[in-house]
Design an enzyme around this catalytic site. Structure first.
Site, PDB file in Angstrom:
ATOM      1  N   LYS A   9      57.200  10.323  62.168  1.00  0.00           N
ATOM      2  CA  LYS A   9      56.107  10.650  61.243  1.00  0.00           C
ATOM      3  C   LYS A   9      55.893  12.158  61.139  1.00  0.00           C
ATOM      4  O   LYS A   9      55.572  12.673  60.062  1.00  0.00           O
ATOM      5  CB  LYS A   9      54.809   9.953  61.655  1.00  0.00           C
ATOM      6  CG  LYS A   9      54.760   8.494  61.254  1.00  0.00           C
ATOM      7  CD  LYS A   9      53.343   7.948  61.339  1.00  0.00           C
ATOM      8  CE  LYS A   9      53.288   6.511  60.829  1.00  0.00           C
ATOM      9  NZ  LYS A   9      51.897   6.029  60.663  1.00  0.00           N
ATOM     10  N   LEU A  41      58.327  -3.690  44.659  1.00  0.00           N
ATOM     11  CA  LEU A  41      57.810  -3.640  43.293  1.00  0.00           C
ATOM     12  C   LEU A  41      58.896  -4.208  42.384  1.00  0.00           C
ATOM     13  O   LEU A  41      60.086  -3.922  42.565  1.00  0.00           O
ATOM     14  CB  LEU A  41      57.483  -2.201  42.911  1.00  0.00           C
ATOM     15  CG  LEU A  41      56.280  -1.626  43.680  1.00  0.00           C
ATOM     16  CD1 LEU A  41      56.298  -0.108  43.664  1.00  0.00           C
ATOM     17  CD2 LEU A  41      54.967  -2.163  43.118  1.00  0.00           C
ATOM     18  N   HIS A  91      61.297   6.730  53.992  1.00  0.00           N
ATOM     19  CA  HIS A  91      61.800   5.642  54.837  1.00  0.00           C
ATOM     20  C   HIS A  91      62.156   6.208  56.216  1.00  0.00           C
ATOM     21  O   HIS A  91      62.783   7.272  56.303  1.00  0.00           O
ATOM     22  CB  HIS A  91      63.036   5.001  54.197  1.00  0.00           C
ATOM     23  CG  HIS A  91      63.543   3.828  54.970  1.00  0.00           C
ATOM     24  ND1 HIS A  91      62.927   2.589  54.929  1.00  0.00           N
ATOM     25  CD2 HIS A  91      64.588   3.713  55.833  1.00  0.00           C
ATOM     26  CE1 HIS A  91      63.569   1.766  55.731  1.00  0.00           C
ATOM     27  NE2 HIS A  91      64.583   2.413  56.295  1.00  0.00           N
ATOM     28  N   MET A  94      54.294  -1.170  51.680  1.00  0.00           N
ATOM     29  CA  MET A  94      55.161  -2.129  52.367  1.00  0.00           C
ATOM     30  C   MET A  94      55.519  -3.354  51.543  1.00  0.00           C
ATOM     31  O   MET A  94      55.953  -4.365  52.095  1.00  0.00           O
ATOM     32  CB  MET A  94      54.508  -2.561  53.691  1.00  0.00           C
ATOM     33  CG  MET A  94      54.258  -1.410  54.656  1.00  0.00           C
ATOM     34  SD  MET A  94      55.741  -0.430  55.014  1.00  0.00           S
ATOM     35  CE  MET A  94      56.608  -1.563  56.104  1.00  0.00           C
TER      36      MET A  94
HETATM   37  C1  GRF Z   1      55.961   5.521  57.597  1.00  0.00           C
HETATM   38  O1  GRF Z   1      56.639   5.709  58.810  1.00  0.00           O
HETATM   39  C2  GRF Z   1      56.912   5.154  56.501  1.00  0.00           C
HETATM   40  O2  GRF Z   1      58.176   5.711  56.633  1.00  0.00           O
HETATM   41  C3  GRF Z   1      56.994   3.649  56.673  1.00  0.00           C
HETATM   42  O3  GRF Z   1      55.679   3.270  56.970  1.00  0.00           O
HETATM   43  C4  GRF Z   1      55.029   4.326  57.658  1.00  0.00           C
HETATM   44  C5  GRF Z   1      53.734   4.591  56.968  1.00  0.00           C
HETATM   45  O4  GRF Z   1      52.898   5.418  57.727  1.00  0.00           O
HETATM   46  N1  GRF Z   1      57.541   3.026  55.515  1.00  0.00           N
HETATM   47  P1  GRF Z   1      51.518   5.969  57.164  1.00  0.00           P
HETATM   48  O5  GRF Z   1      50.774   4.797  56.551  1.00  0.00           O
HETATM   49  O6  GRF Z   1      51.820   7.024  56.146  1.00  0.00           O
HETATM   50  O7  GRF Z   1      50.796   6.527  58.354  1.00  0.00           O
END
Ligand code: GRF
Length: 202
Positions: free
Chosen positions: A171, A93, A109, A90
């Protein structure tokens, strides 16, 4: 052939888990290290449970982001990684990091880019009232979620969806698309033309 990959996380690490469960240890692909922007990330525990070296690189532990990025880049290079997977990482970079690993970083994303880039994609999509959201896996360039798109899959928004219910379905799609993008990259099946942006899957 061996294909060492690194996964970068910030939190839960469910996408990391999908990679560990479906890609790691197959066809020469090995997750050789996991880095997190937060020391308390559950993703670090998941890595250690799988016997993968895992370390936090919190910006607060360095004079600034450039120094953190440099330390992270050294650590990743020391592990000889061929591909860096941003799986819920999050933080941005900086350019030197991106240039160092150009064409070898992918990100997942939770939207159909270029709609809703940046943080809060699901909240923005619900507020906008869209009927479709989805998942994008893309190469990382120096912009925000702006690199060439590798794979996309739509996810329908249902009436009554909350951020939580929708994110759970998104997810589910991420956990298929991100491992698939890793497999395609490491099999040499992704081509980005020097001019243009459309990634071809061979
Ligand atoms: C995912 O939904 C990704 O797209 C977003 O953050 C979430 C991370 O989920 N950028 P996790 O840590 O892999 O469970």
């Amino acid at each position: 052939m061996s294909f060492p990959i690194a996964v970068l996380v910030s939190g839960e690490g469910s996408n990391l888990q999908a990679i560990l469960d479906t890609v790691h240890g197959r066809d020469g692909i090995e997750v050789v290290c996991v880095a997190s922007s937060r020391a308390g990330a559950r993703g670090l525990e998941r890595a250690r449970d799988a016997g993968v070296p895992a370390e936090a690189f919190e910006i607060g532990a360095y004079p600034g982001r450039d120094e953190r990025d440099a330390a992270l880049a050294d650590w990743l290079e020391g592990h000889g990684v061929r591909l860096i997977v941003l799986a819920g990482f999050m933080e941005l970079l900086g350019s030197p990091f991106i240039q160092c690993f150009e064409g070898r970083i992918v990100n997942v994303h939770p939207s159909l880019l270029p709609a809703f880039p940046g943080v809060g994609a699901i909240e923005q999509a619900l507020a906008h009232g869209v009927k479709l959201i989805g998942v994008t896996v893309h190469f990382v360039d120096e912009g925000v979620d702006s690199g060439p798109i590798v794979l996309q899959e739509p996810v329908a928004v249902e009436s009554g969806d909350t951020v939580e219910t929708l994110h759970a379905r998104i997810k589910g799609a991420e956990h298929r698309l991100l491992p698939e993008a890793c497999r395609l990259f490491l099999a040499g099946r992704l081509r980005v033309p020097p001019e243009g942006r459309r990634v071809t899957v061979l």
